[in-house]
Design a protein around this motif. Structure first.
Motif, PDB file in Angstrom:
ATOM      1  N   GLN A  19       8.198  -3.343  41.080  1.00 13.20           N
ATOM      2  CA  GLN A  19       7.568  -2.019  41.121  1.00 13.20           C
ATOM      3  C   GLN A  19       7.088  -1.596  39.733  1.00 13.20           C
ATOM      4  O   GLN A  19       5.995  -1.052  39.582  1.00 13.20           O
ATOM      5  CB  GLN A  19       8.538  -0.992  41.689  1.00 13.20           C
ATOM      6  N   PHE A  20       7.894  -1.868  38.723  1.00 13.30           N
ATOM      7  CA  PHE A  20       7.501  -1.493  37.369  1.00 13.30           C
ATOM      8  C   PHE A  20       6.294  -2.305  36.915  1.00 13.30           C
ATOM      9  O   PHE A  20       5.390  -1.780  36.253  1.00 13.30           O
ATOM     10  CB  PHE A  20       8.669  -1.641  36.387  1.00 13.30           C
ATOM     11  N   MET A  21       6.257  -3.573  37.285  1.00 17.61           N
ATOM     12  CA  MET A  21       5.111  -4.412  36.926  1.00 17.61           C
ATOM     13  C   MET A  21       3.845  -3.910  37.619  1.00 17.61           C
ATOM     14  O   MET A  21       2.766  -3.908  37.026  1.00 17.61           O
ATOM     15  CB  MET A  21       5.381  -5.869  37.300  1.00 17.61           C
ATOM     16  N   GLY A  22       3.965  -3.466  38.871  1.00 19.87           N
ATOM     17  CA  GLY A  22       2.823  -2.874  39.562  1.00 19.87           C
ATOM     18  C   GLY A  22       2.333  -1.626  38.839  1.00 19.87           C
ATOM     19  O   GLY A  22       1.121  -1.415  38.684  1.00 19.87           O
ATOM     20  N   LEU A  23       3.283  -0.817  38.354  1.00 18.43           N
ATOM     21  CA  LEU A  23       2.944   0.378  37.572  1.00 18.43           C
ATOM     22  C   LEU A  23       2.207  -0.011  36.300  1.00 18.43           C
ATOM     23  O   LEU A  23       1.204   0.611  35.936  1.00 18.43           O
ATOM     24  CB  LEU A  23       4.204   1.173  37.225  1.00 18.43           C
ATOM     25  N   MET A  24       2.677  -1.041  35.623  1.00 17.49           N
ATOM     26  CA  MET A  24       2.021  -1.468  34.384  1.00 17.49           C
ATOM     27  C   MET A  24       0.589  -1.938  34.659  1.00 17.49           C
ATOM     28  O   MET A  24      -0.331  -1.613  33.905  1.00 17.49           O
ATOM     29  CB  MET A  24       2.831  -2.570  33.695  1.00 17.49           C
ATOM     30  N   VAL A  30      -6.027   2.293  34.481  1.00 15.70           N
ATOM     31  CA  VAL A  30      -6.307   3.670  34.074  1.00 15.70           C
ATOM     32  C   VAL A  30      -6.681   3.694  32.591  1.00 15.70           C
ATOM     33  O   VAL A  30      -7.651   4.356  32.194  1.00 15.70           O
ATOM     34  CB  VAL A  30      -5.097   4.593  34.362  1.00 15.70           C
ATOM     35  N   TYR A  31      -5.915   2.980  31.791  1.00 14.57           N
ATOM     36  CA  TYR A  31      -6.181   2.924  30.351  1.00 14.57           C
ATOM     37  C   TYR A  31      -7.589   2.395  30.096  1.00 14.57           C
ATOM     38  O   TYR A  31      -8.335   2.935  29.284  1.00 14.57           O
ATOM     39  CB  TYR A  31      -5.132   2.037  29.671  1.00 14.57           C
ATOM     40  N   THR A  53      -4.698  -2.185  26.362  1.00 16.50           N
ATOM     41  CA  THR A  53      -3.775  -2.014  25.247  1.00 16.50           C
ATOM     42  C   THR A  53      -2.721  -3.112  25.268  1.00 16.50           C
ATOM     43  O   THR A  53      -2.342  -3.595  26.334  1.00 16.50           O
ATOM     44  CB  THR A  53      -3.094  -0.626  25.261  1.00 16.50           C
ATOM     45  N   SER A  54      -2.255  -3.475  24.076  1.00 10.17           N
ATOM     46  CA  SER A  54      -1.182  -4.468  23.971  1.00 10.17           C
ATOM     47  C   SER A  54       0.162  -3.801  23.683  1.00 10.17           C
ATOM     48  O   SER A  54       1.157  -4.484  23.482  1.00 10.17           O
ATOM     49  CB  SER A  54      -1.502  -5.482  22.869  1.00 10.17           C
ATOM     50  N   SER A  55       0.176  -2.474  23.692  1.00 10.39           N
ATOM     51  CA  SER A  55       1.397  -1.725  23.401  1.00 10.39           C
ATOM     52  C   SER A  55       1.981  -1.123  24.679  1.00 10.39           C
ATOM     53  O   SER A  55       1.327  -0.312  25.338  1.00 10.39           O
ATOM     54  CB  SER A  55       1.100  -0.606  22.400  1.00 10.39           C
ATOM     55  N   VAL A  56       3.203  -1.520  25.016  1.00 11.81           N
ATOM     56  CA  VAL A  56       3.869  -0.969  26.197  1.00 11.81           C
ATOM     57  C   VAL A  56       4.027   0.538  26.037  1.00 11.81           C
ATOM     58  O   VAL A  56       3.774   1.305  26.978  1.00 11.81           O
ATOM     59  CB  VAL A  56       5.239  -1.651  26.447  1.00 11.81           C
ATOM     60  N   SER A  57       4.411   0.987  24.856  1.00 11.20           N
ATOM     61  CA  SER A  57       4.592   2.423  24.607  1.00 11.20           C
ATOM     62  C   SER A  57       3.297   3.196  24.829  1.00 11.20           C
ATOM     63  O   SER A  57       3.280   4.218  25.511  1.00 11.20           O
ATOM     64  CB  SER A  57       5.093   2.671  23.186  1.00 11.20           C
ATOM     65  N   ASN A  58       2.195   2.731  24.221  1.00 11.51           N
ATOM     66  CA  ASN A  58       0.901   3.402  24.406  1.00 11.51           C
ATOM     67  C   ASN A  58       0.485   3.425  25.870  1.00 11.51           C
ATOM     68  O   ASN A  58      -0.023   4.430  26.362  1.00 11.51           O
ATOM     69  CB  ASN A  58      -0.198   2.719  23.594  1.00 11.51           C
ATOM     70  N   LEU A  70       2.370   3.321  28.605  1.00 13.41           N
ATOM     71  CA  LEU A  70       3.184   4.206  29.435  1.00 13.41           C
ATOM     72  C   LEU A  70       2.982   5.670  29.091  1.00 13.41           C
ATOM     73  O   LEU A  70       2.937   6.519  29.986  1.00 13.41           O
ATOM     74  CB  LEU A  70       4.644   3.796  29.339  1.00 13.41           C
ATOM     75  N   VAL A  71       2.850   5.987  27.809  1.00 15.73           N
ATOM     76  CA  VAL A  71       2.612   7.373  27.409  1.00 15.73           C
ATOM     77  C   VAL A  71       1.272   7.850  27.980  1.00 15.73           C
ATOM     78  O   VAL A  71       1.139   8.987  28.420  1.00 15.73           O
ATOM     79  CB  VAL A  71       2.658   7.518  25.870  1.00 15.73           C
ATOM     80  N   ASN A  72       0.289   6.957  28.025  1.00 11.65           N
ATOM     81  CA  ASN A  72      -1.038   7.312  28.543  1.00 11.65           C
ATOM     82  C   ASN A  72      -0.987   7.773  30.003  1.00 11.65           C
ATOM     83  O   ASN A  72      -1.792   8.582  30.413  1.00 11.65           O
ATOM     84  CB  ASN A  72      -1.993   6.121  28.399  1.00 11.65           C
TER      85      ASN A  72
END
Length: 162
Positions: A44-49, A55-56, A64-69, A71-73
Motif C-alpha cells: 500500500q505504501f509503495m502504491g502511495l509512493m 502528482v509530483y 523527485t529522488s527524495s522520499v521526504s520531498n 511525501l511532504v508534497n
C-alpha cells in the motif's frame, strides 16, 4: 486419586509430543497471515509512493529522488521507514523513477514501483520480488509504452492515471 508418577510422566510426554502436531498448522497459518499483513502494508505504501510521484510530476514537470520531498508534497508527514521495510527512490533519467520498499526481514518480500513518462502521460507499475529476503528488486522496464516487471519479480499492479 493421585496418579502415580510414572503415569503422570507418560501423560505429560504424550501431551508434549502431540501439541506441536495439533497446533502446528494453526501456527503456520498465523505466521503466513502475519507476513502477508506486513507485506500488504508495504504494498500500500509503495502504491502511495507511485501515485505521489505522478502528482509530483504533474505539479513540477519532473520526478523527485527524495522520499521526504515526495511525501511532504502530498501531505504525508510521517517517516516512512518501519521495522520491516526501508523506502528509497532511484532515478535513472528524466523519463523514469523507481520507488523501493526493501525488506529488513529475511522472510518478507521486497517491492519496486516504477513511474514512467509515456508520451505526455505517466504510467506506473508495482512489482514484488518472487523470493523473500533483504534484496533490492531489479527495476521494471518500459518498452514503447509497455511496462514490464524484471526477471525475478512479478507484477502486482499497473496504473495509468495522468
Amino acid at each position: 486419586m493421585i496418579p502415580s508418577s510414572r503415569n503422570w510422566q507418560i501423560k505429560v510426554a504424550i501431551a508434549v509430543l502431540t501439541l506441536p502436531v495439533v497446533f502446528s498448522p494453526v501456527s503456520e497459518a498465523q505466521v503466513s497471515q502475519t507476513l502477508k499483513a506486513k507485506e500488504s502494508e508495504a504494498k500500500q505504501f509503495m502504491g502511495l509512493m507511485n501515485k505521489a510521484q505522478q502528482v509530483y510530476y504533474a505539479e513540477k514537470a519532473g520526478f523527485t529522488s527524495s522520499v521526504s520531498n515526495l511525501l511532504v508534497n502530498v501531505g504525508f508527514q510521517n517517516k516512512p521507514d518501519t521495522a520491516n521495510y526501508s523506502y528509497s527512490i532511484g532515478m535513472v533519467n528524466k523519463a523514469a523513477v523507481f520507488n523501493y520498499g526493501v525488506s529488513k526481514q529475511a522472510n518478507l518480500k521486497s517491492f519496486v514501483g516504477g513511474v514512467f513518462l509515456v508520451g505526455n502521460d505517466t504510467q506506473t507499475i508495482l512489482c514484488l520480488n518472487a523470493a523473500p529476503g533483504k534484496i533490492k528488486p531489479p527495476n521494471p522496464t518500459n518498452t514503447k509504452g509497455v511496462l514490464k516487471c524484471a526477471a525475478g519479480t512479478e507484477k502486482i499492479a499497473q496504473y495509468n492515471y495522468f
